[in-house]
Design a protein around this motif. Structure first.
Motif, PDB file in Angstrom:
ATOM      1  N   PRO A  30      10.798  32.108  58.717  1.00 25.13           N
ATOM      2  CA  PRO A  30      11.298  32.274  57.352  1.00 25.13           C
ATOM      3  C   PRO A  30      12.602  31.506  57.096  1.00 25.13           C
ATOM      4  O   PRO A  30      12.752  30.857  56.060  1.00 25.13           O
ATOM      5  CB  PRO A  30      11.534  33.782  57.224  1.00 25.13           C
ATOM      6  CG  PRO A  30      10.696  34.406  58.266  1.00 25.13           C
ATOM      7  CD  PRO A  30      10.626  33.418  59.386  1.00 25.13           C
ATOM      8  N   LEU A  31      13.525  31.539  58.037  1.00 26.20           N
ATOM      9  CA  LEU A  31      14.789  30.839  57.867  1.00 26.20           C
ATOM     10  C   LEU A  31      14.589  29.330  57.940  1.00 26.20           C
ATOM     11  O   LEU A  31      15.200  28.572  57.172  1.00 26.20           O
ATOM     12  CB  LEU A  31      15.789  31.298  58.922  1.00 26.20           C
ATOM     13  CG  LEU A  31      17.233  30.882  58.716  1.00 26.20           C
ATOM     14  CD1 LEU A  31      17.745  31.311  57.351  1.00 26.20           C
ATOM     15  CD2 LEU A  31      18.100  31.500  59.800  1.00 26.20           C
ATOM     16  N   LEU A  32      13.730  28.883  58.821  1.00 26.55           N
ATOM     17  CA  LEU A  32      13.417  27.461  58.946  1.00 26.55           C
ATOM     18  C   LEU A  32      12.825  26.929  57.645  1.00 26.55           C
ATOM     19  O   LEU A  32      13.248  25.885  57.135  1.00 26.55           O
ATOM     20  CB  LEU A  32      12.447  27.255  60.113  1.00 26.55           C
ATOM     21  CG  LEU A  32      12.061  25.838  60.480  1.00 26.55           C
ATOM     22  CD1 LEU A  32      13.265  25.055  60.940  1.00 26.55           C
ATOM     23  CD2 LEU A  32      11.010  25.869  61.586  1.00 26.55           C
ATOM     24  N   THR A  33      11.874  27.658  57.085  1.00 28.17           N
ATOM     25  CA  THR A  33      11.241  27.251  55.835  1.00 28.17           C
ATOM     26  C   THR A  33      12.246  27.224  54.694  1.00 28.17           C
ATOM     27  O   THR A  33      12.288  26.269  53.912  1.00 28.17           O
ATOM     28  CB  THR A  33      10.079  28.210  55.487  1.00 28.17           C
ATOM     29  OG1 THR A  33       9.149  28.189  56.567  1.00 28.17           O
ATOM     30  CG2 THR A  33       9.388  27.812  54.210  1.00 28.17           C
ATOM     31  N   ARG A  34      13.076  28.243  54.604  1.00 26.81           N
ATOM     32  CA  ARG A  34      14.068  28.319  53.527  1.00 26.81           C
ATOM     33  C   ARG A  34      15.074  27.181  53.625  1.00 26.81           C
ATOM     34  O   ARG A  34      15.440  26.561  52.622  1.00 26.81           O
ATOM     35  CB  ARG A  34      14.769  29.678  53.568  1.00 26.81           C
ATOM     36  CG  ARG A  34      15.835  29.861  52.534  1.00 26.81           C
ATOM     37  CD  ARG A  34      15.208  29.709  51.143  1.00 26.81           C
ATOM     38  NE  ARG A  34      16.235  29.646  50.146  1.00 26.81           N
ATOM     39  CZ  ARG A  34      16.308  30.463  49.121  1.00 26.81           C
ATOM     40  NH1 ARG A  34      15.393  31.381  48.953  1.00 26.81           N
ATOM     41  NH2 ARG A  34      17.271  30.338  48.259  1.00 26.81           N
ATOM     42  N   ALA A  35      15.545  26.883  54.831  1.00 26.56           N
ATOM     43  CA  ALA A  35      16.519  25.805  55.022  1.00 26.56           C
ATOM     44  C   ALA A  35      15.908  24.455  54.650  1.00 26.56           C
ATOM     45  O   ALA A  35      16.568  23.621  54.012  1.00 26.56           O
ATOM     46  CB  ALA A  35      17.011  25.792  56.465  1.00 26.56           C
ATOM     47  N   ARG A  36      14.658  24.235  55.013  1.00 24.38           N
ATOM     48  CA  ARG A  36      13.985  22.983  54.638  1.00 24.38           C
ATOM     49  C   ARG A  36      13.833  22.866  53.129  1.00 24.38           C
ATOM     50  O   ARG A  36      14.062  21.804  52.549  1.00 24.38           O
ATOM     51  CB  ARG A  36      12.611  22.907  55.295  1.00 24.38           C
ATOM     52  CG  ARG A  36      12.648  22.601  56.759  1.00 24.38           C
ATOM     53  CD  ARG A  36      11.244  22.581  57.317  1.00 24.38           C
ATOM     54  NE  ARG A  36      11.237  22.297  58.730  1.00 24.38           N
ATOM     55  CZ  ARG A  36      10.207  22.529  59.511  1.00 24.38           C
ATOM     56  NH1 ARG A  36       9.097  23.059  59.022  1.00 24.38           N
ATOM     57  NH2 ARG A  36      10.270  22.238  60.791  1.00 24.38           N
ATOM     58  N   MET A  37      13.440  23.972  52.484  1.00 24.14           N
ATOM     59  CA  MET A  37      13.265  23.955  51.023  1.00 24.14           C
ATOM     60  C   MET A  37      14.596  23.700  50.320  1.00 24.14           C
ATOM     61  O   MET A  37      14.662  22.891  49.384  1.00 24.14           O
ATOM     62  CB  MET A  37      12.664  25.277  50.544  1.00 24.14           C
ATOM     63  CG  MET A  37      11.195  25.420  50.856  1.00 24.14           C
ATOM     64  SD  MET A  37      10.428  27.007  50.386  1.00 24.14           S
ATOM     65  CE  MET A  37      11.509  27.736  49.221  1.00 24.14           C
ATOM     66  N   ASP A  38      15.658  24.356  50.769  1.00 23.65           N
ATOM     67  CA  ASP A  38      16.968  24.163  50.155  1.00 23.65           C
ATOM     68  C   ASP A  38      17.453  22.727  50.326  1.00 23.65           C
ATOM     69  O   ASP A  38      18.028  22.142  49.405  1.00 23.65           O
ATOM     70  CB  ASP A  38      17.993  25.134  50.746  1.00 23.65           C
ATOM     71  CG  ASP A  38      17.778  26.568  50.280  1.00 23.65           C
ATOM     72  OD1 ASP A  38      16.963  26.788  49.347  1.00 23.65           O
ATOM     73  OD2 ASP A  38      18.412  27.472  50.861  1.00 23.65           O
ATOM     74  N   SER A  39      17.213  22.159  51.499  1.00 24.40           N
ATOM     75  CA  SER A  39      17.617  20.773  51.747  1.00 24.40           C
ATOM     76  C   SER A  39      16.851  19.815  50.849  1.00 24.40           C
ATOM     77  O   SER A  39      17.437  18.901  50.254  1.00 24.40           O
ATOM     78  CB  SER A  39      17.373  20.400  53.210  1.00 24.40           C
ATOM     79  OG  SER A  39      18.150  21.206  54.044  1.00 24.40           O
ATOM     80  N   ARG A  40      15.577  20.032  50.736  1.00 22.77           N
ATOM     81  CA  ARG A  40      14.766  19.156  49.881  1.00 22.77           C
ATOM     82  C   ARG A  40      15.213  19.245  48.426  1.00 22.77           C
ATOM     83  O   ARG A  40      15.355  18.220  47.748  1.00 22.77           O
ATOM     84  CB  ARG A  40      13.290  19.523  50.001  1.00 22.77           C
ATOM     85  CG  ARG A  40      12.407  18.612  49.179  1.00 22.77           C
ATOM     86  CD  ARG A  40      10.948  18.986  49.295  1.00 22.77           C
ATOM     87  NE  ARG A  40      10.156  18.111  48.466  1.00 22.77           N
ATOM     88  CZ  ARG A  40       9.319  17.217  48.924  1.00 22.77           C
ATOM     89  NH1 ARG A  40       9.129  17.085  50.222  1.00 22.77           N
ATOM     90  NH2 ARG A  40       8.648  16.444  48.103  1.00 22.77           N
ATOM     91  N   THR A  41      15.464  20.451  47.958  1.00 21.77           N
ATOM     92  CA  THR A  41      15.924  20.634  46.581  1.00 21.77           C
ATOM     93  C   THR A  41      17.256  19.922  46.359  1.00 21.77           C
ATOM     94  O   THR A  41      17.448  19.249  45.340  1.00 21.77           O
ATOM     95  CB  THR A  41      16.068  22.137  46.261  1.00 21.77           C
ATOM     96  OG1 THR A  41      14.803  22.764  46.447  1.00 21.77           O
ATOM     97  CG2 THR A  41      16.551  22.364  44.854  1.00 21.77           C
TER      98      THR A  41
END
Length: 145
Positions: A30-41
């Motif tokens: 969950p944290l890995l996915t969230r960090a990737r999404m935030d970075s992409r945004t």
């Protein structure tokens, strides 16, 4: 991003950030996915920046975040005391068990984590001419003469 060099630099910093995220948050989906999404945004939002100085500042910030993630973030999880057994760890990692309040925590420390030896703290205590002691303590809060 405004120029080809800045675009190339931004792409490289994005890759560095994603790699650092993977290292820092491995095993925590969950944290890995969230960090990737935030970075992409954040990178998608930065595409609209026209000012080269602002774009360079964003790239520098991303590189600094990647460095902190890679060298300063340690994962920890509470280990279930009922399960006895070995934890499988990657070759470049080690785990350290830490007991606190009767609970056991397992820390994942990988090869890039900075492990300090507190030598600078000891040196500052011994050396009265050090910056911390001459400025009136760590926060400069000592009374002025």
């Amino acid at each position: 991003m405004s120029s080809a060099v800045t675009s190339t630099t931004a792409t490289a910093s994005y890759r560095h950030l994603l790699r650092a995220i993977h290292v820092a948050f491995r095993g925590d989906a969950p944290l890995l996915t969230r960090a990737r999404m935030d970075s992409r945004t954040a990178y998608e939002d930065a595409r609209a920046i026209e000012d080269p100085q602002q774009a360079d500042a964003k790239v520098r910030h991303a590189e600094e975040v990647a460095q902190v993630l890679r060298t300063q973030i340690v994962q920890g999880r509470r280990r279930d005391q009922t399960s006895e057994g070995m934890t499988t760890v990657a070759e470049d990692e080690q785990t350290v068990d830490h007991a606190s309040n009767g609970k056991i925590y397992e820390l994942r420390i990988h090869k890039d984590i900075e492990l300090g030896d507190n030598e600078t703290i000891r040196k500052n205590k011994r050396d009265p001419s050090s910056a911390a002691s001459s400025s009136g303590g760590c926060c400069g809060g000592a009374a002025k003469p």
